[in-house]
Design a protein around this motif. Sequence first.
Motif, PDB file in Angstrom:
ATOM      1  N   TYR A 269       0.785  -0.912   0.556  1.00  0.00           N
ATOM      2  CA  TYR A 269       0.071  -0.016  -0.154  1.00  0.00           C
ATOM      3  C   TYR A 269       0.935   1.313  -0.040  1.00  0.00           C
ATOM      4  O   TYR A 269       0.361   2.160  -0.852  1.00  0.00           O
ATOM      5  N   ILE A 270       2.063   1.025  -0.114  1.00  0.00           N
ATOM      6  CA  ILE A 270       3.361   2.862   0.381  1.00  0.00           C
ATOM      7  C   ILE A 270       3.331   3.069  -1.556  1.00  0.00           C
ATOM      8  O   ILE A 270       4.110   1.569  -1.607  1.00  0.00           O
ATOM      9  N   PRO A 271       3.544   4.076  -1.660  1.00  0.00           N
ATOM     10  CA  PRO A 271       4.049   4.334  -2.788  1.00  0.00           C
ATOM     11  C   PRO A 271       5.558   4.141  -2.943  1.00  0.00           C
ATOM     12  O   PRO A 271       5.900   4.820  -2.009  1.00  0.00           O
TER      13      PRO A 271
ATOM     14  N   THR B 233      -0.482   9.143  -6.741  1.00  0.00           N
ATOM     15  CA  THR B 233      -0.929   9.165  -4.824  1.00  0.00           C
ATOM     16  C   THR B 233      -0.165  11.398  -5.399  1.00  0.00           C
ATOM     17  O   THR B 233       0.919  11.407  -5.996  1.00  0.00           O
TER      18      THR B 233
ATOM     19  N   PHE C 149       0.236  13.390  -2.956  1.00  0.00           N
ATOM     20  CA  PHE C 149       0.370  13.244  -1.314  1.00  0.00           C
ATOM     21  C   PHE C 149      -0.937  14.101  -0.803  1.00  0.00           C
ATOM     22  O   PHE C 149      -0.269  15.488  -0.747  1.00  0.00           O
ATOM     23  N   GLY C 150      -1.415  13.977   0.279  1.00  0.00           N
ATOM     24  CA  GLY C 150      -2.294  15.383   0.649  1.00  0.00           C
ATOM     25  C   GLY C 150      -3.099  15.656   0.589  1.00  0.00           C
ATOM     26  O   GLY C 150      -4.036  15.830   0.969  1.00  0.00           O
ATOM     27  N   GLN C 151      -3.447  14.865  -0.377  1.00  0.00           N
ATOM     28  CA  GLN C 151      -4.548  14.612  -1.289  1.00  0.00           C
ATOM     29  C   GLN C 151      -5.366  13.434  -1.736  1.00  0.00           C
ATOM     30  O   GLN C 151      -6.748  13.248  -1.544  1.00  0.00           O
ATOM     31  N   GLY C 152      -4.545  12.805  -1.776  1.00  0.00           N
ATOM     32  CA  GLY C 152      -5.295  11.211  -2.355  1.00  0.00           C
ATOM     33  C   GLY C 152      -4.858  10.134  -2.796  1.00  0.00           C
ATOM     34  O   GLY C 152      -3.511  10.742  -3.654  1.00  0.00           O
ATOM     35  N   GLU C 153      -5.506   9.392  -3.850  1.00  0.00           N
ATOM     36  CA  GLU C 153      -4.953   8.545  -4.708  1.00  0.00           C
ATOM     37  C   GLU C 153      -5.981   7.910  -6.024  1.00  0.00           C
ATOM     38  O   GLU C 153      -7.521   7.838  -5.372  1.00  0.00           O
TER      39      GLU C 153
ATOM     40  N   GLN D 162      -9.478   1.105  -5.477  1.00  0.00           N
ATOM     41  CA  GLN D 162      -8.765   1.466  -4.113  1.00  0.00           C
ATOM     42  C   GLN D 162      -7.657   0.783  -4.057  1.00  0.00           C
ATOM     43  O   GLN D 162      -6.301   2.077  -4.192  1.00  0.00           O
ATOM     44  N   CYS D 163      -7.624  -0.466  -3.683  1.00  0.00           N
ATOM     45  CA  CYS D 163      -5.995  -0.732  -3.332  1.00  0.00           C
ATOM     46  C   CYS D 163      -5.392  -0.802  -4.991  1.00  0.00           C
ATOM     47  O   CYS D 163      -4.294  -1.622  -4.449  1.00  0.00           O
TER      48      CYS D 163
ATOM     49  N   TYR E   6       3.454  10.325   5.975  1.00  0.00           N
ATOM     50  CA  TYR E   6       4.025  11.519   4.904  1.00  0.00           C
ATOM     51  C   TYR E   6       4.471  13.095   5.605  1.00  0.00           C
ATOM     52  O   TYR E   6       3.137  13.069   5.869  1.00  0.00           O
TER      53      TYR E   6
ATOM     54  N   ASP F 176      -7.170   9.543   3.759  1.00  0.00           N
ATOM     55  CA  ASP F 176      -5.672  11.051   3.889  1.00  0.00           C
ATOM     56  C   ASP F 176      -6.916  10.860   5.275  1.00  0.00           C
ATOM     57  O   ASP F 176      -7.784  11.766   4.977  1.00  0.00           O
TER      58      ASP F 176
ATOM     59  N   ARG G 279      -1.848  20.511   4.851  1.00  0.00           N
ATOM     60  CA  ARG G 279      -2.277  18.902   3.754  1.00  0.00           C
ATOM     61  C   ARG G 279      -0.717  18.924   3.730  1.00  0.00           C
ATOM     62  O   ARG G 279      -0.582  18.307   2.916  1.00  0.00           O
TER      63      ARG G 279
ATOM     64  N   ARG H 142      -2.055   8.270   5.762  1.00  0.00           N
ATOM     65  CA  ARG H 142      -3.036   7.137   5.034  1.00  0.00           C
ATOM     66  C   ARG H 142      -3.187   6.353   6.163  1.00  0.00           C
ATOM     67  O   ARG H 142      -2.512   5.290   6.105  1.00  0.00           O
TER      68      ARG H 142
END
Lengths: 275, 346
Positions: A5-7, A46, A48-52, A239-240, B75, B261, B267, B272
């Motif tokens: 799950y970790i990019p 991803t 970061f801070g926003q989503g995937e 999701q995954c 992160y 998140d 942010r 996660r």
Amino acid sequence: MDNLYIPDLATLEQIQEETPSIRTLTLALDRPRTFNCQPGQFIEFTVFGQGEFPVSVAGVSDAQRGRFQVTIQRAGKVTKEVFQLQPGAKLGVRGPFGNGFPLEKMQGQDVWLISGGVGLAALWYLLAQLQEQRGRWGQLKLLYGARSPQDIIYQDALRALGRDQAGPQVLLTVDSAANGWSGRVGFVSQLLPDSGLDPGKSVAVVCGPGPMMKATTAALRKLGLAEERILLSMERRMQCGMGACGHCMVGSKRVCLDGPVFPLAEISNLLEEKF
Amino acid sequence: MDKVLAKKDFPRFLADLQRDHQVLGPTRRGGGTSTYAKALFAPIRHAEDLEINYQSSMLSPKKLLFPDNQPIYEYEKKGGQVELRPAGEQWDRNVVLLGVHPCDLAAIACLDKLFLEDRFQEPTYQDRRGRLTLVGLTCAESTPHCFCNLMGAGPDAEGGYDLLLTDLGDRYFTRCQGAKGDKLLAADYFQEATGADQQARAQALARLEAGLPEALDIAAVVEHMKDRYSDELWQEFSEVCCACGACNMVCPTCHCFTILDRTNPDRSRGKRVLVWDPCHFERFAQMAGNASVRGEKSARYKHRLYDKLLYDPQRHGRLFCVGCGRCIEFCPAHIDLRAVLRKLEG
Ligand SMILES: Cc1cc2nc3c(=O)[nH]c(=O)nc-3n(C[C@H](O)[C@H](O)[C@H](O)COP(=O)(O)OP(=O)(O)OC[C@H]3O[C@@H](n4cnc5c(N)ncnc54)[C@H](O)[C@@H]3O)c2cc1C
Ligand code: SF4
Ligand code: SF4
Ligand code: FES
């Protein structure tokens, strides 16, 4: 233990504005690893801070260095953040995931690539591979529909393809156009009847919004193309990306793992809304 | 190998387990402010903490092996760079899960299939499962919602445990499977089980079985489901469903999740987090321009059952409903899965 799950971190190297709401990003993995990607596979991307979100790999420019392209349309919460990004930005990449296109099944066949909107991105790397191994296939054709002339992505590349004698024949259409557009107007499915498709030796590869896929498969059936010869690149909420979270299921199939590419024959009975 | 453990020796057994393990089991904790007191799986420090005669728990041991709300990584954005740190909460000791009923043992066997034996290994589950010793316990009494017998998951457990206890009044009949169990049984307070002990165990389970629902041909149910996908029955079954997702949350085999998140306000930092996500929610499968993917609640109700009774069994060779009855007990609309199955049987 590897946590899937970790990019991996990647750097945004280049941005190509395709349309006001679609950009193509060139990314390079920070810790180079072989980016072993089949046409038709996708990554989880991803911000970061926003989503995937899942996005198709549109091209691989350097597999050894892990440099590749994605083409992203602004659709909502996370994709809109992609339009704030500048070169140098750090992003996350998981994958590639999914099955990809069955190239061996297309061997010796005419191949019709049929796409709508940003769906062309999912076929773009396939097209590159088809051209690279040109001798393996019969006729190649690219049918592409966009909402308007301004919404056509990869414009320069499409123009170059059109000029290339050895390249695929390119048929463009737009849903609606103002003055100045001399091409076809109408849905991409309407290009099919006079496209010269021979159901006995063709494979059609389809990717686009739901209604486009539905109309296109209907048109292909009408031409007598068997359901095994219609390959769909499906889109589902994900999701995954690895077959665990359950979001992407179509009946018993997990689109992220068993797909995203399915012969229509394999999936037509499973779709909630029949094609 | 079968042995018996006198109840007076149970504290010694527990103390021995505690020496090398964190022991988790059913406790009465968690019901403190609720009029509705249900057993909760939690750490056991003293024998008195243990609510060993519990009837059922609201949440199954799934929440220990595959927790809701589990952090995955953190992160931090710093001057154009991003730092990632794994944030999984790992068990630092081996764990004994004590007093797990047969339905929940069967459910763990289902999760093993999904998270260990499929094409992907769930990292937290894999880690915790490797540290786990399972001491099962056959039920003393069934609840009005139980139907483990119909799903082949109880009242006796066929596998999926290291030790399996059965209460015989002044002693526990103790059945064992595999090396971990053998090692525990070597202690001197375990006595050989006699023919009378075997008989007493069989009687206890027969008494339990008599209180469970009358037989149902689950193979016929599954067969009928194959050609009833478009049947109006599904509308009827789910008519009163309010899509609350309670059945998903309490089910010991429901395993769908979302990763989201949790960020600080600007942010620049966050984590996660993996959260359980009910497939009964409309947004679960929603997409742009194609709202029709299981937009009807009946389609979602149906999908959940097809997944448990058809799709997962096709992939993994076992039913993914274990008849624990939790989804019946906690459904605010009083939808009874047993009634649904009986309708599909005919
Ligand atoms: C295998 C695969 C390949 C894809 N390839 C591309 C691509 O090459 N280029 C591209 O631009 N897009 C692609 N998509 C679609 C892209 O993933 C979604 O547009 C994106 O997830 C929307 O995220 P968001 O957070 O911006 O939208 P949200 O704010 O979450 O939602 C906006 C809208 O998009 C819907 N949505 C959410 N997730 C998805 C999803 N997975 N698919 C469709 N709609 C969704 C929401 O229901 C909502 O209606 C692909 C999707 C899949 C499954
Ligand atoms: S579906 Fe209901 S009865 Fe079956 S395992 Fe899940 S909660 Fe228990
Ligand atoms: S608990 Fe009952 S009402 Fe809630 S989603 Fe499940 S079936 Fe529907
Ligand atoms: S995206 Fe998680 S199972 Fe397919």
